[in-house]
Design a protein around this motif. Structure first.
Motif, PDB file in Angstrom:
ATOM      1  N   TRP A  57      -3.584   3.982  -0.383  1.00 24.58           N
ATOM      2  CA  TRP A  57      -4.121   3.923  -1.742  1.00 24.58           C
ATOM      3  C   TRP A  57      -3.267   3.030  -2.642  1.00 24.58           C
ATOM      4  O   TRP A  57      -2.153   2.637  -2.300  1.00 24.58           O
ATOM      5  N   GLY A  58      -3.853   2.746  -3.791  1.00 25.44           N
ATOM      6  CA  GLY A  58      -3.167   2.030  -4.853  1.00 25.44           C
ATOM      7  C   GLY A  58      -3.743   2.486  -6.181  1.00 25.44           C
ATOM      8  O   GLY A  58      -4.870   2.983  -6.244  1.00 25.44           O
ATOM      9  N   SER A  59      -2.974   2.346  -7.237  1.00 26.37           N
ATOM     10  CA  SER A  59      -3.470   2.729  -8.560  1.00 26.37           C
ATOM     11  C   SER A  59      -2.931   1.754  -9.587  1.00 26.37           C
ATOM     12  O   SER A  59      -2.000   0.987  -9.313  1.00 26.37           O
ATOM     13  N   GLY A  60      -3.521   1.802 -10.768  1.00 22.43           N
ATOM     14  CA  GLY A  60      -3.079   0.918 -11.831  1.00 22.43           C
ATOM     15  C   GLY A  60      -3.254   1.565 -13.186  1.00 22.43           C
ATOM     16  O   GLY A  60      -4.150   2.394 -13.368  1.00 22.43           O
ATOM     17  N   ILE A 109      -7.305   2.894 -16.490  1.00 22.33           N
ATOM     18  CA  ILE A 109      -6.741   3.553 -15.306  1.00 22.33           C
ATOM     19  C   ILE A 109      -7.614   3.150 -14.120  1.00 22.33           C
ATOM     20  O   ILE A 109      -8.850   3.213 -14.195  1.00 22.33           O
ATOM     21  N   SER A 110      -6.985   2.740 -13.012  1.00 22.12           N
ATOM     22  CA  SER A 110      -7.754   2.361 -11.831  1.00 22.12           C
ATOM     23  C   SER A 110      -7.199   3.085 -10.608  1.00 22.12           C
ATOM     24  O   SER A 110      -5.996   3.365 -10.528  1.00 22.12           O
ATOM     25  N   PHE A 111      -8.088   3.361  -9.656  1.00 17.73           N
ATOM     26  CA  PHE A 111      -7.689   4.083  -8.442  1.00 17.73           C
ATOM     27  C   PHE A 111      -8.518   3.577  -7.270  1.00 17.73           C
ATOM     28  O   PHE A 111      -9.731   3.404  -7.375  1.00 17.73           O
ATOM     29  N   PHE A 112      -7.827   3.347  -6.146  1.00 14.54           N
ATOM     30  CA  PHE A 112      -8.467   2.818  -4.949  1.00 14.54           C
ATOM     31  C   PHE A 112      -7.827   3.490  -3.740  1.00 14.54           C
ATOM     32  O   PHE A 112      -6.604   3.467  -3.582  1.00 14.54           O
ATOM     33  N   ALA A 113      -8.640   4.136  -2.912  1.00 13.41           N
ATOM     34  CA  ALA A 113      -8.103   4.816  -1.730  1.00 13.41           C
ATOM     35  C   ALA A 113      -9.037   4.613  -0.555  1.00 13.41           C
ATOM     36  O   ALA A 113     -10.264   4.587  -0.706  1.00 13.41           O
ATOM     37  N   SER A 114      -8.436   4.483   0.630  1.00 12.33           N
ATOM     38  CA  SER A 114      -9.214   4.241   1.844  1.00 12.33           C
ATOM     39  C   SER A 114      -8.718   5.157   2.955  1.00 12.33           C
ATOM     40  O   SER A 114      -7.516   5.191   3.256  1.00 12.33           O
ATOM     41  N   ASN A 115      -9.640   5.926   3.531  1.00 15.02           N
ATOM     42  CA  ASN A 115      -9.335   6.744   4.699  1.00 15.02           C
ATOM     43  C   ASN A 115      -9.638   5.892   5.928  1.00 15.02           C
ATOM     44  O   ASN A 115     -10.793   5.696   6.294  1.00 15.02           O
ATOM     45  N   ILE A 116      -8.583   5.353   6.531  1.00 16.85           N
ATOM     46  CA  ILE A 116      -8.754   4.398   7.630  1.00 16.85           C
ATOM     47  C   ILE A 116      -9.438   5.047   8.829  1.00 16.85           C
ATOM     48  O   ILE A 116     -10.301   4.440   9.461  1.00 16.85           O
ATOM     49  N   ASN A 117      -9.061   6.271   9.155  1.00 18.52           N
ATOM     50  CA  ASN A 117      -9.613   6.929  10.337  1.00 18.52           C
ATOM     51  C   ASN A 117     -11.086   7.270  10.196  1.00 18.52           C
ATOM     52  O   ASN A 117     -11.856   7.185  11.156  1.00 18.52           O
ATOM     53  N   TRP A 153       0.829  -1.203   0.000  1.00 15.18           N
ATOM     54  CA  TRP A 153       0.000   0.000   0.000  1.00 15.18           C
ATOM     55  C   TRP A 153       0.866   1.257   0.000  1.00 15.18           C
ATOM     56  O   TRP A 153       1.918   1.311   0.635  1.00 15.18           O
ATOM     57  N   PHE A 154       0.393   2.291  -0.708  1.00 19.24           N
ATOM     58  CA  PHE A 154       0.974   3.616  -0.584  1.00 19.24           C
ATOM     59  C   PHE A 154       0.256   4.350   0.547  1.00 19.24           C
ATOM     60  O   PHE A 154      -0.927   4.111   0.796  1.00 19.24           O
ATOM     61  N   ILE A 155       0.957   5.257   1.212  1.00 19.01           N
ATOM     62  CA  ILE A 155       0.409   5.968   2.362  1.00 19.01           C
ATOM     63  C   ILE A 155       0.658   7.461   2.179  1.00 19.01           C
ATOM     64  O   ILE A 155       1.820   7.883   2.021  1.00 19.01           O
ATOM     65  N   PHE A 156      -0.395   8.257   2.182  1.00 20.63           N
ATOM     66  CA  PHE A 156      -0.214   9.693   2.059  1.00 20.63           C
ATOM     67  C   PHE A 156       0.431  10.262   3.308  1.00 20.63           C
ATOM     68  O   PHE A 156       0.085   9.906   4.427  1.00 20.63           O
ATOM     69  N   LYS A 157       1.390  11.175   3.111  1.00 22.71           N
ATOM     70  CA  LYS A 157       2.055  11.827   4.242  1.00 22.71           C
ATOM     71  C   LYS A 157       1.085  12.706   5.032  1.00 22.71           C
ATOM     72  O   LYS A 157       1.121  12.747   6.257  1.00 22.71           O
ATOM     73  N   ASP A 158       0.260  13.437   4.303  1.00 23.60           N
ATOM     74  CA  ASP A 158      -0.660  14.380   4.929  1.00 23.60           C
ATOM     75  C   ASP A 158      -1.776  13.611   5.644  1.00 23.60           C
ATOM     76  O   ASP A 158      -2.561  12.907   5.012  1.00 23.60           O
ATOM     77  N   THR A 159      -1.851  13.761   6.951  1.00 25.86           N
ATOM     78  CA  THR A 159      -2.879  13.071   7.737  1.00 25.86           C
ATOM     79  C   THR A 159      -3.895  14.042   8.325  1.00 25.86           C
ATOM     80  O   THR A 159      -4.617  13.698   9.258  1.00 25.86           O
ATOM     81  N   SER A 160      -3.954  15.264   7.785  1.00 27.75           N
ATOM     82  CA  SER A 160      -4.859  16.274   8.340  1.00 27.75           C
ATOM     83  C   SER A 160      -6.317  15.860   8.228  1.00 27.75           C
ATOM     84  O   SER A 160      -7.151  16.285   9.032  1.00 27.75           O
ATOM     85  N   CYS A 161      -6.642  15.040   7.234  1.00 25.90           N
ATOM     86  CA  CYS A 161      -8.018  14.541   7.077  1.00 25.90           C
ATOM     87  C   CYS A 161      -8.127  13.069   7.448  1.00 25.90           C
ATOM     88  O   CYS A 161      -9.136  12.427   7.181  1.00 25.90           O
ATOM     89  N   GLY A 162      -7.083  12.517   8.042  1.00 33.61           N
ATOM     90  CA  GLY A 162      -7.077  11.106   8.385  1.00 33.61           C
ATOM     91  C   GLY A 162      -5.975  10.377   7.637  1.00 33.61           C
ATOM     92  O   GLY A 162      -5.340  10.927   6.725  1.00 33.61           O
ATOM     93  N   LYS A 163      -5.730   9.135   8.017  1.00 27.54           N
ATOM     94  CA  LYS A 163      -4.713   8.328   7.353  1.00 27.54           C
ATOM     95  C   LYS A 163      -5.307   7.709   6.098  1.00 27.54           C
ATOM     96  O   LYS A 163      -6.245   6.916   6.164  1.00 27.54           O
ATOM     97  N   ILE A 164      -4.756   8.082   4.941  1.00 26.46           N
ATOM     98  CA  ILE A 164      -5.269   7.614   3.658  1.00 26.46           C
ATOM     99  C   ILE A 164      -4.238   6.702   3.003  1.00 26.46           C
ATOM    100  O   ILE A 164      -3.091   7.086   2.785  1.00 26.46           O
TER     101      ILE A 164
END
Length: 503
Positions: A333-336, A342-350, A320-331
């Motif tokens: 993601w993955g893409s293809g 083109i595919s995109f999948f992201a999950s805000n865990i918090n 998994w890739f992990i966004f550095k910016d956590t101001s809106c939560g831990k996000i």
């Protein structure tokens, strides 16, 4: 007691109303944004957004089959491309939980013939192995056997052949370097330890467990013609915008045919609804334990202790890739991306939010990254590419019309944006098409709009040189170096033009 009950009821109802208003606002923002993309031919496919397990936005756009005018619908199955790696990572982590493997054990422990003994399973998961991407290994083999269809069962032998003349790109754990090849090898490891094919293992231990009834691993070319399967398309360039079925394009045959049956790093076909189920199962600890999932979503530490950072905004974990910016939560993601998809999948865990975008038409993948702000309740405007609009005007209506319209639209910052990367792309596409006047027009406009950009003058010089205008090209490269004396590409190109080095 009754008063307390009434107060509790009021609080619950208030929270429910607030949640509904928030979800409605997010839904409206997504609808506005993706409809704008669709009208600008940047969206053709399906999108689904969920919050706390409930779908708050779902929409289909365009056609899954252009020739037969069949529209996309909620059951349309799309190629996930590299998002498939998340499933391979999940499989590896499941086997780890079962005690069948250790992430820090060298891959050669499981396959003694593997030629790089210091690469561990963890290195492969985090793209820090030093292995190249798949093309570097496959391309030389295609020269001798252009009709070969490769699978993961060929890849170990392919790596052995590659190792005879190549060292690793870097020592394992020292850097980050994307490698689909590494994930093909992980797929092979899943097969060895589970005694199942990767397709069957994924079906039995991930798809069925998560309730993903419309997902599968592609194992035959015939599956591309199944009823709900989307065909992949892309435009030939940004000025003609001629739509082409990717499977018919000879330039992309390596991906649509030779590598079409490679799994582990790609090969999974799914729907937006199934991907929401995948996210739900991961977050609920159904597929792997919460502790294991947290480890996968933690930045990998390189040998020097620094987090693996493939992009400016992102760290890399175990798949998994992990966004550095956590101001809106831990996000996470993955893409293809593959020809026409083109595919995109992201999950805000918090916040327990998920966005899935699956397309069967090649487009600008950065649009989906921008859409993540909408999960935080922000409205995200969409801006059409003014560089591509200008290119279309040049091609259809000539320079006088194109320049006049460009000058007018440059002031419309609400609807348009012009970037150097798009200008570079437009210039390249005109050069490839042999359209000299249009290529020069784009390059001249580039330096006019970005007069202090080294890249603009470098693109202008390259275009001039390609069309034999040597003296002007030399002057342009000199200007590029004046703006950035450390631009070695311009320096090398200038030396070749002036005869100081051999071409």
């Amino acid at each position: 007691m009754r008063l307390i009950t009434v107060l509790v009821t009021i609080v619950i109802l208030t929270q429910a109303v607030t949640l509904n208003v928030s979800a409605q606002s997010i839904s409206q923002n997504f609808d506005r944004y993706y409809k704008a993309l669709y009208h600008d031919r940047e969206m053709n496919g399906n999108i689904a957004v969920a919050e706390k397990g409930r779908v708050i936005y779902q929409q289909t756009f365009g056609l899954r089959d252009e020739a037969n005018q069949k529209p996309n619908n909620e059951q349309t199955q799309f190629e996930l491309a590299s998002i498939s790696k998340l499933f391979t990572a999940t499989a590896i982590l499941q086997l780890k939980e079962q005690g069948l493997l250790d992430l820090d054990t060298p891959f050669a422990h499981y396959f003694p013939e593997f030629p790089y003994p210091t690469i561990t399973v963890r290195h492969l998961l985090a793209h820090t192995s030093g292995l190249p991407d798949i093309e570097s290994v496959i391309d030389p083999l295609l020269t001798a056997n252009p009709d070969k269809q490769f699978t993961i069962h060929d890849d170990l032998q392919n790596v052995l052949l590659y190792s005879r003349n190549h060292d690793l790109k870097f020592q394992p754990g020292e850097q980050w370097g994307y490698s689909s090849l590494g994930y093909h090898l992980l797929g092979l490891l899943v097969e060895k330890l589970s005694a199942q094919t990767l397709a069957n293992y994924t079906r039995d231990h991930i798809f069925k467990v998560a309730g993903m009834a419309h997902s599968y691993v592609q194992t035959s070319m015939a599956q591309k013609s199944e009823a709900n399967r989307a065909k992949n398309y892309q435009y030939n360039n940004h000025f003609e915008m001629k739509l082409q079925w990717a499977d018919t394009l000879s330039d992309w045959r390596e991906w649509t045919y030779n590598l079409a049956l490679e799994t582990g790093g790609g090969g999974i076909i799914s729907t937006t609804e199934d991907m929401l189920r995948f996210d739900k199962a991961l977050n609920a600890g159904i597929l792997i334990k919460q502790k294991t999932f947290e480890e996968a979503c933690t930045p990998y530490r390189l040998n020097n202790g620094q987090p693996a950072q493939p992009f400016d905004l992102t760290y890399c974990g175990l798949g998994w890739f992990i966004f550095k910016d956590t101001s809106c939560g831990k996000i996470i993601w993955g893409s293809g991306a593959n020809p026409g998809t083109i595919s995109f999948f992201a999950s805000n865990i918090n916040k327990n939010q998920c966005i899935v975008v699956l397309r069967n038409r090649k487009c600008n993948s950065f649009n989906d990254l921008k859409a993540l702000d909408m999960l935080c309740g922000k409205a995200v405007p969409y801006h059409s590419s003014l560089a591509f609009t200008y290119a279309q005007d040049l091609y259809k209506n000539g320079r006088v019309y194109a320049d006049a319209r460009l000058e007018k639209l440059c002031t419309d910052t609400t609807n348009y944006i012009i970037t150097e990367s798009d200008l570079n792309r437009a210039s390249l596409e005109f050069r490839r098409a042999g359209l000299k006047s249009q290529a020069l027009a784009i390059a001249e406009t580039h330096i006019k709009l970005f007069p202090k950009s080294t890249g603009a003058f470098k693109d202008y010089a390259l275009t001039l040189a390609e069309y034999g205008q040597k003296e002007k090209a030399i002057a342009a490269y000199q200007k590029a170096l004046e703006l950035n004396p450390n631009d070695h590409e311009s320096g090398d190109a200038l030396n070749k033009l002036t005869g100081k080095t051999k071409p």
